[in-house]
Design an enzyme around this catalytic site. Structure first.
Site, PDB file in Angstrom:
ATOM      1  CG  ASN A 133      12.536  40.046  32.520  1.00  0.00           C
ATOM      2  OD1 ASN A 133      13.303  40.516  31.698  1.00  0.00           O
ATOM      3  ND2 ASN A 133      12.519  39.229  33.299  1.00  0.00           N
ATOM      4  CD1 TRP A 134       9.812  42.891  26.966  1.00  0.00           C
ATOM      5  CD2 TRP A 134      11.022  44.136  25.468  1.00  0.00           C
ATOM      6  NE1 TRP A 134       9.060  44.104  26.420  1.00  0.00           N
ATOM      7  CE2 TRP A 134       9.827  44.693  25.400  1.00  0.00           C
ATOM      8  CE3 TRP A 134      12.097  44.570  24.630  1.00  0.00           C
ATOM      9  CZ2 TRP A 134       9.507  45.622  24.784  1.00  0.00           C
ATOM     10  CZ3 TRP A 134      11.652  45.493  23.753  1.00  0.00           C
ATOM     11  CH2 TRP A 134      10.539  46.195  23.844  1.00  0.00           C
ATOM     12  CE  LYS A 135      12.152  36.087  31.978  1.00  0.00           C
ATOM     13  NZ  LYS A 135      11.952  34.629  32.372  1.00  0.00           N
ATOM     14  CG  HIS A 175      14.962  37.656  36.839  1.00  0.00           C
ATOM     15  ND1 HIS A 175      15.162  36.309  36.461  1.00  0.00           N
ATOM     16  CD2 HIS A 175      13.668  37.915  36.604  1.00  0.00           C
ATOM     17  CE1 HIS A 175      14.017  35.797  35.992  1.00  0.00           C
ATOM     18  NE2 HIS A 175      13.032  36.677  35.952  1.00  0.00           N
ATOM     19  CD  GLU A 226      15.299  33.916  33.554  1.00  0.00           C
ATOM     20  OE1 GLU A 226      15.755  35.013  32.835  1.00  0.00           O
ATOM     21  OE2 GLU A 226      14.136  33.559  33.447  1.00  0.00           O
ATOM     22  CD  GLU A 258       9.718  37.452  38.409  1.00  0.00           C
ATOM     23  OE1 GLU A 258       8.816  37.552  37.601  1.00  0.00           O
ATOM     24  OE2 GLU A 258      10.856  37.257  38.217  1.00  0.00           O
ATOM     25  N   GLY A 305       8.448  30.747  33.527  1.00  0.00           N
ATOM     26  CA  GLY A 305       8.580  30.314  32.209  1.00  0.00           C
ATOM     27  C   GLY A 305       8.297  28.716  32.216  1.00  0.00           C
ATOM     28  CB  SER A 352       3.434  31.309  34.187  1.00  0.00           C
ATOM     29  OG  SER A 352       4.698  30.537  33.867  1.00  0.00           O
ATOM     30  N   GLY A 397       7.350  37.911  31.662  1.00  0.00           N
ATOM     31  CA  GLY A 397       8.285  37.636  30.918  1.00  0.00           C
ATOM     32  C   GLY A 397       7.828  37.138  29.545  1.00  0.00           C
ATOM     33  N   GLY A 398       7.379  35.970  29.177  1.00  0.00           N
ATOM     34  CA  GLY A 398       6.947  35.650  27.842  1.00  0.00           C
ATOM     35  C   GLY A 398       6.079  36.254  27.464  1.00  0.00           C
TER      36      GLY A 398
HETATM   37  P1  PGA Z   1       7.583  34.601  32.701  1.00  0.00           P
HETATM   38  O1  PGA Z   1       8.710  35.087  33.444  1.00  0.00           O
HETATM   39  O2  PGA Z   1       6.262  35.354  32.697  1.00  0.00           O
HETATM   40  O3  PGA Z   1       7.967  34.019  31.504  1.00  0.00           O
HETATM   41  O4  PGA Z   1       7.079  33.278  33.541  1.00  0.00           O
HETATM   42  C1  PGA Z   1       8.679  35.974  34.524  1.00  0.00           C
HETATM   43  C2  PGA Z   1       9.974  36.435  34.722  1.00  0.00           C
HETATM   44  O5  PGA Z   1      11.010  36.013  34.587  1.00  0.00           O
HETATM   45  O6  PGA Z   1      10.145  37.749  35.181  1.00  0.00           O
END
Ligand code: PGA
Length: 250
Positions: free
Chosen positions: A9-11, A94, A96, A166, A172, A212, A233-234
């Site tokens: 997930n590149w956001k 998601h 967010e 999640e 994050g 994470s 994500g990251g």
């Molecule tokens: P993260 O994000 O791996 O940076 O914690 C995961 C996500 O939001 O899908």
């Protein structure tokens, strides 16, 4: 047995040119992967990413989809448009999106229906925040989020969706659910699906862990019987890190 699915997930990161560079770097590193490999890119990168993955085992996903087919919804994108641009997956709900953009379980459900009707595979995100976990609401909450999100799908359609568990407190933050916590909550989700749609359906649905996930913890998480992959994500923004997660068995 379920084929694991590792999705990045590149956001809100990477221009189309940077997307191509990252995918070009990734392709040789993940070509022998046993897992399904997906990169969920910003909408403006989908077309370039779709070209970049051609001839490889990487699939492209979007990060959201609107529930209507067309109309006066300034700034939104329909499932049909996302599919035509070259995506085959889409992240829906998601945390967010729920937290910053007011998405609810009901609109998540509408988005899931629109995605499935248009042949996109939804990656449906569910998960509790810190206060909800501490108050012991995790199980009830993820069951509710999951069942509402799936409302209106046929059992055959439910089989094909991907769910990402999640925990919001792990996204994050560098905090990860323990292998056992993640496995247990994913088990709760699978049991809820089994009660409503039957064991055969529940055993087919792929349920990822997200929050994470990184090269250092992927092995332990993936060794758990209920965990079918990760939403990353990251660590999906660097080809080497993401490839190490994808190739967790190596
Ligand atoms: P993260 O994000 O791996 O940076 O914690 C995961 C996500 O939001 O899908």
């Amino acid at each position: 047995m379920r084929t694991p699915i590792i999705a990045g997930n590149w956001k809100m990161n990477k221009t189309p040119k940077e997307a191509r560079e990252l995918i070009d770097a990734l392709k040789p590193l993940v070509k022998a992967a046993k897992a399904t490999v997906v990169v969920c890119v910003p909408a403006v990168d989908i077309a370039e990413a779709a070209k970049a993955v051609r001839g490889s085992n990487i699939k492209v996903g979007a990060q959201n989809v609107h529930f209507k087919a067309s109309g006066a919804y300034t700034g939104e994108l329909s499932a049909d448009m996302i599919k035509a641009a070259g995506a085959s997956y889409v992240i829906i709900g998601h945390s967010e999106r729920r937290q910053y953009f007011g998405e609810t379980d009901e609109t998540v459900n509408q988005r899931v229906l629109a995605a499935v009707e248009n042949g996109l595979i939804p990656i449906i995100c569910v998960g509790e925040n810190k206060a909800q976990r501490e108050a012991n609401y995790t199980d009830a909450l993820v069951e509710y989020q999951t069942l509402i999100a799936l409302t209106g799908l046929t059992p055959a359609q439910v089989k094909k969706v991907v769910i990402a568990y999640e925990p919001v407190w792990a996204i994050g933050t560098g905090l990860t659910a323990t292998d056992e916590q993640a496995n247990e909550t994913i088990g709760v989700i699978r049991k809820a699906i089994a009660r409503k749609y039957g064991k055969g359906v529940a055993n087919a649905v792929r349920i990822q862990y997200g929050g994470s996930m990184k090269p250092a913890n992927v092995k332990g998480l993936m060794a758990q019987p209920e965990i079918d992959g990760g939403l990353i994500g990251g660590a999906s923004l660097k080809a080497e890190d993401f490839a190490q997660i994808v190739n967790y068995e190596a």
